[in-house]
Design a protein around this motif. Structure first.
Motif, mmCIF file in Angstrom:
data_model
loop_
_atom_site.group_PDB
_atom_site.id
_atom_site.type_symbol
_atom_site.label_atom_id
_atom_site.label_comp_id
_atom_site.label_asym_id
_atom_site.label_seq_id
_atom_site.Cartn_x
_atom_site.Cartn_y
_atom_site.Cartn_z
ATOM 1 N N LEU A 58 30.476 46.749 50.501
ATOM 2 C CA LEU A 58 29.459 46.612 49.443
ATOM 3 C C LEU A 58 29.317 47.695 48.650
ATOM 4 O O LEU A 58 29.238 47.593 47.088
ATOM 5 C CB LEU A 58 28.105 46.274 50.357
ATOM 6 N N ILE A 115 32.135 47.617 45.880
ATOM 7 C CA ILE A 115 31.727 46.430 44.823
ATOM 8 C C ILE A 115 30.764 47.013 43.733
ATOM 9 O O ILE A 115 30.889 47.058 42.548
ATOM 10 C CB ILE A 115 31.164 45.379 45.295
ATOM 11 N N LYS A 116 29.828 47.732 44.241
ATOM 12 C CA LYS A 116 28.740 48.450 43.312
ATOM 13 C C LYS A 116 29.267 49.377 42.615
ATOM 14 O O LYS A 116 28.924 49.699 41.730
ATOM 15 C CB LYS A 116 27.528 48.741 44.121
ATOM 16 N N LEU A 139 32.119 41.858 40.897
ATOM 17 C CA LEU A 139 32.226 40.890 42.200
ATOM 18 C C LEU A 139 33.286 40.030 41.667
ATOM 19 O O LEU A 139 33.226 39.336 40.684
ATOM 20 C CB LEU A 139 30.918 40.184 42.359
ATOM 21 N N ALA A 180 25.835 38.018 41.808
ATOM 22 C CA ALA A 180 26.138 39.228 40.897
ATOM 23 C C ALA A 180 24.752 39.913 40.373
ATOM 24 O O ALA A 180 24.847 41.065 40.426
ATOM 25 C CB ALA A 180 27.057 38.744 39.770
ATOM 26 N N LEU A 236 23.109 41.820 43.077
ATOM 27 C CA LEU A 236 24.064 43.241 43.412
ATOM 28 C C LEU A 236 23.835 44.088 42.120
ATOM 29 O O LEU A 236 23.931 45.359 42.420
ATOM 30 C CB LEU A 236 25.402 42.915 43.703
ATOM 31 N N LEU A 268 30.048 39.550 36.967
ATOM 32 C CA LEU A 268 31.002 38.705 37.810
ATOM 33 C C LEU A 268 32.086 38.324 36.983
ATOM 34 O O LEU A 268 32.307 38.202 35.891
ATOM 35 C CB LEU A 268 29.994 37.266 37.591
ATOM 36 N N HIS A 276 36.599 39.030 46.636
ATOM 37 C CA HIS A 276 35.680 39.480 47.511
ATOM 38 C C HIS A 276 35.201 38.007 48.166
ATOM 39 O O HIS A 276 34.793 38.088 49.644
ATOM 40 C CB HIS A 276 34.567 40.186 46.907
ATOM 41 N N LEU A 317 29.285 43.408 53.015
ATOM 42 C CA LEU A 317 29.374 42.159 52.081
ATOM 43 C C LEU A 317 28.563 40.893 52.785
ATOM 44 O O LEU A 317 27.811 40.199 52.104
ATOM 45 C CB LEU A 317 30.505 42.152 51.282
#
Length: 484
Positions: A35, A38-39, A44, A74, A77, A81, A102, A239
């Motif tokens: 996670l 991704i951030k 994502l 998206a 988070l 996207l 993901h 995630l």
């Protein structure tokens, strides 16, 4: 001396091991979770399929329930996207295993075969596997009637797996599996007589019924499927936990139910005859008034397809239409409403369309600002049919019964109560045929969908794109023989 050297060596080795352990521990602590990664990357990556139930390019940009869900996640988070849609089911699972994305958000069914290798998010919809037949042929009653017929199913689906299980009881049953086609293709092939039957999920049939009107449900297979997002079982669960929290929150707020209603809540109202009649009028009657609908919609900031759908629901686009209560014209305006909207001749098609557009726009603005779209429009349409006062009565009843008066999915359940004396005697405006606005709105939504479908394909024709993908020899079917 030798002992001292050995002691020094052991101490040096121990120190080295300690330093290495500290270094590895530090490295481990610095490795971000899935996670966090991704951030940090701000992207994502979602894999999906290009189908009406998942993701497609509509006339106003990307559409589909999976696309909408992925966009919301998206935003949840706080990342961008990135969607890749040209995949079949097998490819999606392979790409996830290889770490190329993901999440698979593609109308995928929870599979017991894969549950050991993948995480499945909380299911967002339950669907039935449906045997589809051509209504011009005899309707089969069960699997016995399918033996010896041409049947197709999408490979990699739980429906294909279910057929294999059922084959033990129906050993002569055989079918074809394909990864080159989607459910829409199979439904079309049944419609056109290229297949005797297809097995698809109920949501896939629902969303295509209006366009392939000879394709209908024969019967359900004996097990429901759960649709859910899928993720690889990676180095941690961060995630998966975020996705789980996201869906739990959507469900708790009622937003997931809203979304299901938006995509599927109006699919059952129109019958075969009604759809055929509408399609005929789209071809033969609508072109006479198309410019008026488009111009009026632009003037009053409406979607012309919605305005045209209202006109069809009101009068079947007949400028001289008249109801027993005295409303007249294409948009079926009362004398008072026509006067308020500046219409001097209700039987003049252009005046009626502009008057109806102005009135609908006024009703949309009258709905409380806190009510969001599309609920705002659905409620305005209901009030166009039954009157704003009766709509407010239904919203008050909805609130009294501890439901949300700002959500159409809740209000439409309580509008029919206006027909029951025990309820309408407590309201300000009294009795109303409350089921009528429910059916009215659902039909308009269906007409709107069909007009949008036609409009998209007309735009594709203008751009010299292929409207329907032809089925040819390049399509591979995997034949599943009967068990002997």
């Amino acid at each position: 001396m030798r002992q001292a050297l050995e002691s020094f060596t052991r101490a040096l080795t121990l120190a080295s091991l300690l330093l290495m352990a500290v270094f590895l521990s530090a490295c481990k602590e610095e490795t971000p979770s899935v996670l966090e990664e991704i951030k940090q990357q701000g992207v994502l990556k979602i894999l999906t399929r290009n189908t009406p139930t998942t993701y497609y390019e509509g006339s106003e940009g990307p559409s589909g329930m999976e696309y909408e869900l992925a966009s919301l996640f998206a935003d949840y988070l706080g990342v961008k996207l990135e969607i890749s849609s040209n995949h079949d089911i097998k490819e999606i699972y392979q790409a996830l295993e290889q770490g190329k994305a993901h999440i698979g958000a593609a109308g995928l069914e929870v599979s017991l075969d894969k549950i050991g290798d993948f995480f499945y998010a909380p299911q967002y919809m339950r669907v039935d596997p449906i045997v589809v037949y051509n209504r011009t042929n005899e309707k089969p009653a069960g699997l016995d009637n399918l033996v010896g017929s041409q049947i197709a199913v999408i490979s990699g689906t739980e429906s294909a797996r279910l057929l294999r299980e059922l084959q033990a009881d129906y050993p002569k049953l055989s079918w074809k599996e394909t990864a080159d086609l989607e459910a829409t293709d199979l439904i079309r092939m049944v419609q056109e007589g290229e297949l005797d039957y297809a097995v698809v999920n109920s949501n896939e049939l629902d969303i295509n019924l209006a366009y392939y009107t000879r394709a209908r449900e024969a019967f359900k297979l004996p097990r429901q499927h759960s649709l859910a997002w899928v993720m690889p079982k990676s180095r941690d669960h961060t995630l998966y936990q975020a996705v789980k929290a996201f869906f739990t929150d959507l469900e708790a707020k009622g937003e997931l139910a809203q979304m299901r209603d938006r995509y599927y809540g109006h699919k059952e109202e129109l019958n075969y005859v009604g759809v055929q009649l509408f399609l005929r009028h789209v071809r033969n009657r609508f072109p006479k008034y198309e410019k008026h609908f488009k111009d009026a919609a632009e003037k009053y900031e409406l979607d012309w397809r919605l305005l045209a759908a209202v006109g069809y629901q009101e009068s079947h686009w007949r400028p001289l239409a008249k109801s027993p209560t005295g409303v007249r014209g294409i948009m079926m305006l009362t004398l008072n409403t026509a006067s308020d909207m500046g219409v001097t001749d209700r039987l003049d098609a252009k005046q009626s369309i502009y008057g109806g557009a102005r009135y609908l726009s006024k009703l949309i603005r009258r709905i409380p600002e806190r009510i969001q779209e599309p609920d705002r429009t659905w409620m305005a349409l209901a009030s166009y049919n039954v009157g704003f006062g009766h709509l407010e009565d239904a919203r008050i009843i909805t609130q009294h019964l501890k439901k949300d008066p700002d959500k159409w999915i809740d209000v439409r359940q309580h509008l029919p109560l206006l027909q029951k004396r025990e309820w309408y005697k407590q309201t300000k405006y009294g009795f109303a045929r409350g089921q009528e606005p429910v059916t009215y709105v659902q039909n308009i939504r269906q007409y709107y969908d069909i007009l949008s479908w036609y409009d998209t394909r007309l735009q594709q024709l203008v751009q010299n794109r292929v409207v329907e993908r032809p089925v040819d020899e390049s399509v591979s079917f995997s034949i599943v023989p009967p068990v002997l």
